[in-house]
Design a protein around this motif. Sequence first.
Motif, PDB file in Angstrom:
ATOM      1  N   HIS A  38       0.824  -1.203   0.000  1.00  0.00           N
ATOM      2  CA  HIS A  38       0.000   0.000   0.000  1.00  0.00           C
ATOM      3  C   HIS A  38       0.865   1.263   0.000  1.00  0.00           C
ATOM      4  N   LEU A  39       1.970   1.238   0.741  1.00  0.00           N
ATOM      5  CA  LEU A  39       2.813   2.426   0.840  1.00  0.00           C
ATOM      6  C   LEU A  39       3.404   2.812  -0.508  1.00  0.00           C
ATOM      7  N   ILE A  40       3.777   1.832  -1.314  1.00  0.00           N
ATOM      8  CA  ILE A  40       4.274   2.145  -2.650  1.00  0.00           C
ATOM      9  C   ILE A  40       3.139   2.697  -3.504  1.00  0.00           C
ATOM     10  N   ASP A  41       1.967   2.067  -3.399  1.00  0.00           N
ATOM     11  CA  ASP A  41       0.812   2.557  -4.165  1.00  0.00           C
ATOM     12  C   ASP A  41       0.464   4.001  -3.784  1.00  0.00           C
ATOM     13  N   MET A  42       0.584   4.326  -2.495  1.00  0.00           N
ATOM     14  CA  MET A  42       0.265   5.687  -2.058  1.00  0.00           C
ATOM     15  C   MET A  42       1.240   6.700  -2.660  1.00  0.00           C
ATOM     16  N   GLY A  43       2.488   6.292  -2.848  1.00  0.00           N
ATOM     17  CA  GLY A  43       3.454   7.189  -3.476  1.00  0.00           C
ATOM     18  C   GLY A  43       3.094   7.480  -4.928  1.00  0.00           C
ATOM     19  N   VAL A  44       2.661   6.447  -5.656  1.00  0.00           N
ATOM     20  CA  VAL A  44       2.214   6.638  -7.037  1.00  0.00           C
ATOM     21  C   VAL A  44       0.981   7.535  -7.057  1.00  0.00           C
ATOM     22  N   ARG A  45       0.061   7.281  -6.120  1.00  0.00           N
ATOM     23  CA  ARG A  45      -1.159   8.081  -6.039  1.00  0.00           C
ATOM     24  C   ARG A  45      -0.820   9.542  -5.727  1.00  0.00           C
ATOM     25  N   ALA A  46       0.150   9.758  -4.842  1.00  0.00           N
ATOM     26  CA  ALA A  46       0.545  11.129  -4.503  1.00  0.00           C
ATOM     27  C   ALA A  46       1.035  11.876  -5.732  1.00  0.00           C
ATOM     28  N   GLU A  47       1.819  11.216  -6.569  1.00  0.00           N
ATOM     29  CA  GLU A  47       2.264  11.886  -7.794  1.00  0.00           C
ATOM     30  C   GLU A  47       1.086  12.190  -8.706  1.00  0.00           C
ATOM     31  N   SER A 107      13.426   2.403   4.294  1.00  0.00           N
ATOM     32  CA  SER A 107      12.586   3.122   3.329  1.00  0.00           C
ATOM     33  C   SER A 107      13.313   3.382   2.018  1.00  0.00           C
ATOM     34  N   LEU A 108      14.659   3.369   2.036  1.00  0.00           N
ATOM     35  CA  LEU A 108      15.399   3.588   0.798  1.00  0.00           C
ATOM     36  C   LEU A 108      15.076   2.503  -0.227  1.00  0.00           C
ATOM     37  N   MET A 109      14.846   1.281   0.246  1.00  0.00           N
ATOM     38  CA  MET A 109      14.509   0.195  -0.686  1.00  0.00           C
ATOM     39  C   MET A 109      13.147   0.428  -1.320  1.00  0.00           C
ATOM     40  N   LEU A 110      12.156   0.858  -0.514  1.00  0.00           N
ATOM     41  CA  LEU A 110      10.843   1.140  -1.085  1.00  0.00           C
ATOM     42  C   LEU A 110      10.901   2.342  -2.019  1.00  0.00           C
ATOM     43  N   GLN A 111      11.703   3.335  -1.658  1.00  0.00           N
ATOM     44  CA  GLN A 111      11.837   4.506  -2.521  1.00  0.00           C
ATOM     45  C   GLN A 111      12.437   4.132  -3.876  1.00  0.00           C
ATOM     46  N   SER A 112      13.367   3.168  -3.881  1.00  0.00           N
ATOM     47  CA  SER A 112      13.975   2.765  -5.153  1.00  0.00           C
ATOM     48  C   SER A 112      12.948   2.118  -6.065  1.00  0.00           C
ATOM     49  N   ASN A 113      11.994   1.388  -5.476  1.00  0.00           N
ATOM     50  CA  ASN A 113      10.903   0.834  -6.264  1.00  0.00           C
ATOM     51  C   ASN A 113       9.971   1.941  -6.747  1.00  0.00           C
ATOM     52  N   LEU A 114       9.713   2.880  -5.862  1.00  0.00           N
ATOM     53  CA  LEU A 114       8.772   3.953  -6.180  1.00  0.00           C
ATOM     54  C   LEU A 114       9.289   4.847  -7.302  1.00  0.00           C
ATOM     55  N   VAL A 115      10.580   5.164  -7.301  1.00  0.00           N
ATOM     56  CA  VAL A 115      11.079   6.063  -8.355  1.00  0.00           C
ATOM     57  C   VAL A 115      11.037   5.394  -9.719  1.00  0.00           C
ATOM     58  N   ALA A 116      11.007   4.053  -9.738  1.00  0.00           N
ATOM     59  CA  ALA A 116      10.858   3.358 -11.017  1.00  0.00           C
ATOM     60  C   ALA A 116       9.425   3.415 -11.525  1.00  0.00           C
ATOM     61  N   ARG A 117       8.480   3.733 -10.643  1.00  0.00           N
ATOM     62  CA  ARG A 117       7.058   3.775 -11.016  1.00  0.00           C
ATOM     63  C   ARG A 117       6.535   5.200 -11.145  1.00  0.00           C
ATOM     64  N   THR A 118       7.403   6.180 -10.955  1.00  0.00           N
ATOM     65  CA  THR A 118       6.984   7.579 -11.036  1.00  0.00           C
ATOM     66  C   THR A 118       7.970   8.344 -11.917  1.00  0.00           C
ATOM     67  N   GLN A 119       7.594   9.573 -12.253  1.00  0.00           N
ATOM     68  CA  GLN A 119       8.459  10.384 -13.117  1.00  0.00           C
ATOM     69  C   GLN A 119       8.885  11.698 -12.484  1.00  0.00           C
TER      70      GLN A 119
END
Length: 392
Positions: free
Chosen positions: A44-53, A78-90
Amino acid sequence: MEVPVRYGVFFFGSVEMPDVLAGNPLPAGQRRATRQQVWDATEHLIDMGVRAEDLGYDSYWLAEHHFQHEGYEIVPNSLMLQSNLVARTQRIQVGAMFNIVPQWHPLRLAEDFSTLLNLSGGRAVLGVGRGTVPRELRSLGLHQADMGYLESEEKSKAIDAHNREVFAEYMEVVRTALTNETFSYKGKFFELPPPDTNGPDGSVDTLTLLPGPLHPVEIWQAVTSPPTLGYAAEVGHGCVWWNQYHGFVRDQWERYAELYQQHHDVGLSSGAKRILVLPVHIADDHETAWRIGGAGHDEFWNLLAPFGWSRGYRGEDGKPAKPGLVPTLEQSTDQKMWAIGTPEEVAETVQFHKDSLGLEHLVIFPHFPGHTYAMAAEQMQRFREQVVPLLR
């Protein structure tokens, strides 16, 4: 010229707790989240990051905590989750509130962050803090930094002084490694490289961080006291405030700019290098907001009051509250520390801080312990669509 406000989102990373909204919360120590609950929250936390963008937010932040089987803060890196998140956002900027520096080897923190920074194309920032939970600090720290919230005053001061000493040296290592092509370091806790270290060409006198950062490094630090404020201004870290009485924040906010100019001979705009975090819950009517938001507020303090987090409140004598205070929702809203209510009521609190501080970066905390992630997504959308347009 007024600087447009940047808006961010911060998540603790709590598992969903249906009993909280049902009116039957458990004492914090009696909770035990399942592995599946923890992983569901992680996704959910990764999804929320995509949603925030998607909603137009400028930044997204996660916490770092360990061993919290109770389920309140379940992200150990959190750095590991952020690395996944930056691959899913621009576009969105990512960071941590906060990486607990005494729980890391400083060179590993520098390496991991530099990797994330480069993967993100420069969209990552380094959030750093001294820690809050003895269970983590004692178990992971190389040099036994600790927190002494519930100790005697004399012992607490000694514990705090040691923690600050460890943190300052670790951060000096991190900054040295990130800003120099080659480096060496000798302090109280580290000598890098260690004596008598050999390599292919003989004695090793310097080290090189790989990968080195290809983008500017931006560092943000949690600020809860004058000594931390002075340190952050001296070394150039940006500052983050939350869960503090608005008058305390305003005084430190202004003092930071004064100290920063003294140390760096640079004048800051009214909100530069400063972030305010504001817990937010919005509903169509005041009563619903207070009922649902209040349940999450109380569960938040169910966890954190024993660690002394409520010292940021203003006591009746005008000084910081004594450790052990369990704040009411009335106290939190009266002191402008939480914004709970209709869109208009929340906007009024945000506008107060904009006018008082000259905000340039506001981060909302939209997911209270016990609330679902669907509710958090709704809160992010409500804030962007119903509150921001009301602000001047």
